[in-house]
Motif scaffolding. Structure first.
Motif, short mmCIF file in Angstrom:
data_model
loop_
_atom_site.label_atom_id
_atom_site.label_comp_id
_atom_site.label_asym_id
_atom_site.label_seq_id
_atom_site.Cartn_x
_atom_site.Cartn_y
_atom_site.Cartn_z
N LEU A 225 28.00 -24.95 10.15
CA LEU A 225 27.03 -23.86 10.23
C LEU A 225 26.04 -24.32 11.10
O LEU A 225 25.47 -25.47 10.84
N ILE A 226 25.35 -23.57 11.44
CA ILE A 226 24.01 -24.07 12.28
C ILE A 226 22.77 -23.40 12.08
O ILE A 226 23.08 -22.15 11.47
N PHE A 227 21.53 -23.91 12.03
CA PHE A 227 20.48 -23.70 11.65
C PHE A 227 19.58 -23.34 12.66
O PHE A 227 19.67 -24.47 13.56
N GLY A 228 18.74 -22.45 12.97
CA GLY A 228 17.96 -22.31 14.16
C GLY A 228 18.55 -21.22 14.85
O GLY A 228 18.04 -20.92 16.06
N LEU A 229 19.49 -20.29 14.59
CA LEU A 229 20.19 -19.32 15.59
C LEU A 229 19.27 -17.95 15.84
O LEU A 229 18.47 -18.01 14.89
N PRO A 230 19.60 -17.60 16.81
CA PRO A 230 18.78 -16.17 17.33
C PRO A 230 19.07 -15.29 16.00
O PRO A 230 20.21 -15.15 15.30
N HIS A 231 18.06 -14.40 15.40
CA HIS A 231 18.24 -13.43 14.38
C HIS A 231 18.36 -14.25 12.90
O HIS A 231 18.36 -13.25 11.98
N GLN A 232 18.42 -15.33 13.02
CA GLN A 232 18.45 -16.06 11.59
C GLN A 232 17.13 -16.21 11.11
O GLN A 232 16.24 -16.50 11.68
N THR A 233 17.12 -16.01 9.69
CA THR A 233 16.15 -16.37 8.92
C THR A 233 16.52 -17.44 7.77
O THR A 233 17.69 -17.66 7.88
N VAL A 234 15.45 -18.24 7.06
CA VAL A 234 15.80 -18.91 6.16
C VAL A 234 16.65 -18.44 5.20
O VAL A 234 17.65 -18.94 4.77
N GLU A 235 16.21 -17.01 4.86
CA GLU A 235 17.04 -16.46 3.90
C GLU A 235 18.67 -16.16 4.53
O GLU A 235 19.57 -16.53 3.46
N THR A 236 18.86 -15.84 5.43
CA THR A 236 20.21 -15.33 5.87
C THR A 236 21.00 -16.88 6.26
O THR A 236 22.21 -16.85 5.91
N TYR A 237 20.34 -17.86 6.49
CA TYR A 237 20.86 -19.32 6.59
C TYR A 237 21.26 -19.81 5.22
O TYR A 237 22.55 -20.16 5.11
N LEU A 238 20.63 -19.52 4.29
CA LEU A 238 21.04 -19.90 2.70
C LEU A 238 21.99 -18.90 2.42
O LEU A 238 23.01 -19.42 1.62
N GLN A 239 22.07 -17.77 2.72
CA GLN A 239 23.08 -16.92 2.45
C GLN A 239 24.40 -17.46 2.86
O GLN A 239 25.51 -17.20 2.52
N ASP A 240 24.33 -17.80 4.34
CA ASP A 240 25.66 -18.65 4.71
C ASP A 240 26.01 -19.47 3.72
O ASP A 240 27.46 -19.75 3.74
N ILE A 241 25.07 -20.38 3.71
CA ILE A 241 25.50 -21.43 2.57
C ILE A 241 26.31 -21.02 1.39
O ILE A 241 27.18 -21.45 0.96
N SER A 242 25.66 -20.00 0.68
CA SER A 242 26.10 -19.52 -0.47
C SER A 242 27.29 -18.51 -0.36
O SER A 242 28.31 -18.82 -1.06
N THR A 243 27.78 -17.88 0.75
CA THR A 243 28.92 -17.64 1.31
C THR A 243 30.07 -18.38 1.16
O THR A 243 31.13 -18.43 0.43
N ALA A 244 29.65 -19.60 1.75
CA ALA A 244 30.82 -20.81 1.75
C ALA A 244 31.02 -21.13 0.39
O ALA A 244 32.14 -21.73 0.08
N ASP A 245 29.86 -21.35 -0.39
CA ASP A 245 30.16 -21.85 -1.67
C ASP A 245 30.91 -20.78 -2.56
O ASP A 245 31.90 -21.24 -3.39
N LEU A 246 30.78 -19.50 -2.36
CA LEU A 246 31.67 -18.44 -2.93
C LEU A 246 32.96 -18.77 -2.38
O LEU A 246 34.11 -18.74 -3.38
#
Ligand code: SF4
Length: 466
Positions: A225-246
Motif C-alpha cells: 500500500l502506498i501513502f501520499g497518492l493523488p486523491h488520498q486523504t489520511v482517512e482513505t489511507y487508513l481505510q485501505d489498511i482496515s480493508t486489508a485487515d478485514l
C-alpha cells in the motif's frame, strides 16, 4: 572521535543533521534524499567486467553461505504514473523470447562453484509484473529454479504481481510449482486513487482477486500500500489498511510515494493532468496515523515498512536484501551481489537477448564492494529493523558508533526521533518515518571519516513533491 565534523560545510551538515533547530519531527529533514540508503562501490572497467564476473563465480567459499535469488520479469500491461521500474509493455512474442533466454541464464548458474556453495533461503520473482507470464511459462520458470538452484528446504518463494493479471489458471500454476508467498502491488483499494496512478481494476475487483488467492490456503499473501497518492486523504489511507485487515492479509508493506523529478508523475502534476500529492511533511501524518492503527490492531513490524500478523509472512527476501546477503540475480534489469561485488544486468531487452544468444551473462555494470561495505550493510540491516546495536558493531567491526556519531545521535534524541540507550539506538515512531534518511546520514559520517572529507553525500531527486 568526532573529527569528521570538521569536514562538514553548511550544505553537508544540513543533509546529515537535517533541520537541527526544528522541533517539529515532520520537518526533521527537508525531504527524503535516497530510495535506499547506500554508498556506491568502485566501478570495474567495462572491459574487465566479464573476467571479474567469471572469477567471482568460480570462488569457493569455505562455508556454505545463505543467499537469495532475484528474478526480473520486465513486462507490464500498463505503465503506472508513479513507477520508476517500467521497462517494456507486455507482448506475447517478446515474453516468449525473453523467457527462453531467462531459462538458459538460470541453467548456466548450475555450473558456478559460488552458486553451488550457497543455500537459497528466498526466491523473489519480481518486475515489472511476473503475472504477465502465462500459466505454462510460470510452470517452466519455477521448474527451472527448482532444478538448477540449490534451494533450502524452507525456501520462501515469492511471486510478485498485480492482481489484475492473475487468473485462476495462473494462480494454480504458481501453487502447483511451489510458490508459497504472493506479494501484491495493490497500492490502494480506493478506485479514484487507483485510476490516478494508472491502475485498471476497481477496488472491489482487487478485493475479490485477493480472496480467490487466499482460498488456496497454500501461500501467504502480502500487499503493498502506498501513502501520499493523488486523491488520498489520511482517512482513505487508513481505510485501505482496515480493508486489508478485514481481508485477514498476512502482511502489509507500507511505502511512501516517491515522486521522481522529471518522472511521469512529476510531469502529470506539473501539467495539471493529475492533482498534486502531499508534501513530505504531510506524508509524515499519514505514516504516523498508520503506525498507530497497525499497533492498535496488533500487527508487528518485520521491518520499517513491513507489518505482519501471525507467522506466515516471513518476508525473508526483503530482510536479506537489506543486510548485504548474497543475491543471485537473473533477468534483464535485475541487480545482485556476490561476496565482494555488486552487479547489474542489462536492462535493455535487445542487449540482454544478444548476450544470452552468445552464452554470456549479460552484466551491464559491476562494482567492487569497499572495505567499509560489511559495516554499512550491518547498519542498514539494523536500521531497517528499527534499532542499531552499538555493542555488536563494536564486537564485529571494532568501531564505537555511539561515540563517533554522538553529535548526530544526541540531535536525534533531542528532536524525538530516537532513543540512545546503553547498547542500542532505538527509532521512535517519528524516526521510523525518516529511517532511510537517518540510515544514510550514518553511512555518510563513516565515509567522510574514511575518505577524510573527500566524499559527497548522495542526493537523489526522489521527492519532487517537496
Ligand atoms: S508499478 Fe508495477 S505494473 Fe506499474 S509500471 Fe511499475 S512495475 Fe509495471
Amino acid at each position: 572521535m568526532t573529527d569528521w565534523m570538521r569536514f562538514l560545510d553548511e550544505h553537508k551538515r544540513r543533509l546529515i543533521f537535517g533541520n537541527e533547530q526544528m522541533d517539529d519531527p515532520a520537518r526533521a529533514y527537508d525531504k527524503k534524499r535516497a530510495v535506499h540508503a547506500g554508498v556506491q562501490g568502485r566501478a570495474v572497467e567495462p572491459e574487465q567486467v566479464q573476467a571479474v564476473w567469471k572469477n567471482e563465480m568460480q570462488k569457493l567459499p569455505l562455508q556454505v553461505r545463505d543467499a537469495c535469488v532475484y528474478i526480473n520479469i520486465p513486462f507490464c500491461q500498463t505503465k503506472c504514473t508513479y513507477c520508476g521500474f517500467f521497462r517494456n509493455l507486455a507482448d506475447p512474442v517478446r515474453i516468449a523470447d525473453y523467457l527462453a533466454a531467462l531459462l538458459r541464464e538460470i541453467a548456466m548458474a548450475k555450473s558456478s562453484c559460488m552458486v553451488g556453495r550457497t543455500r537459497i533461503r528466498a526466491v523473489y520473482i519480481g518486475g515489472g509484473t511476473p503475472g504477465t507470464l502465462n500459466p505454462v511459462q510460470i510452470g517452466e520458470l519455477l521448474s527451472a529454479i527448482r532444478r538448477h538452484l540449490p534451494l533450502s528446504n524452507d525456501c520462501e518463494i515469492t511471486f510478485e504481481t498485480r492482481t489484475h493479471e492473475l487468473g485462476a489458471d495462473k494462480l494454480q500454476a504458481c501453487i502447483d510449482h511451489g510458490v508459497n508467498r504472493f506479494s501484491l502491488g495493490v497500492q490502494s483499494f480506493d478506485s479514484r486513487s487507483r485510476r490516478a496512478i494508472g491502475r485498471i481494476d476497481e477496488g472491489a475487483v482487487v478485493i475479490e482477486n485477493i480472496q480467490r488467492m487466499q482460498a488456496f490456503r497454500e501461500a501467504s499473501v502480502s500487499i503493498d500500500l502506498i501513502f501520499g497518492l493523488p486523491h488520498q486523504t489520511v482517512e482513505t489511507y487508513l481505510q485501505d489498511i482496515s480493508t486489508a485487515d478485514l481481508l485477514d492479509i498476512d502482511g502489509m508493506a507500507l511505502y511512501q510515494l516517491n515522486v521522481f523529478e522529471g518522472g511521469r508523475m512529476d510531469k502529470a502534476i506539473q501539467t495539471g493532468r493529475t492533482i498534486g500529492v502531499p508534501e513530505t511533511s504531510e506524508q509524515f501524518r499519514y505514516h504516523q496515523a498508520a503506525l498507530h492503527l497497525l499497533t492498535d490492531l496488533g500487527y508487528h513490524p518485520l521491518s520499517m515498512s513491513h507489518w505482519v500478523q501471525g507467522t506466515l509472512d516471513r518476508s525473508i527476501y526483503n530482510r536479506f536484501s537489506k543486510n548485504g546477503a548474497i543475491i543471485h540475480a537473473f533477468g534483464a534489469g535485475a541487480g545482485g551481489r556476490t561476496e565482494s561485488c555488486r552487479y547489474f544486468i542489462q536492462p535493455s531487452l535487445a542487449n540482454y537477448l544478444e548476450s544470452m544468444n552468445r552464452g554470456v551473462k549479460p552484466i551491464m555494470g559491476l562494482s567492487k564492494k569497499g572495505s567499509m561495505t560489511p559495516l554499512h550493510d550491518y547498519i542498514t540491516g539494523e536500521m531497517d529493523s528499527g534499532r542499531l546495536r552499538f555493542d555488536r558493531a563494536q564486537s564485529r567491526f571494532q568501531i564505537d558508533l555511539k561515540e563517533i556519531c554522538a553529535p548526530l545521535l544526541e540531535s536525534w534524541q533531542r528532536r524525538g526521533l530516537a532513543v540512545v540507550g546503553e547498547r542500542t539506538l532505538r527509532l521512535l515512531p517519528a524516526g521510523q518515518f525518516w529511517y532511510v534518511t537517518m540510515n544514510q546520514a550514518l553511512l555518510d559520517i563513516l565515509e567522510i571519516m574514511h575518505r577524510e572529507g573527500a566524499y559527497e553525500p548522495p542526493q537523489e531527486r526522489v521527492a519532487a513533491q517537496g
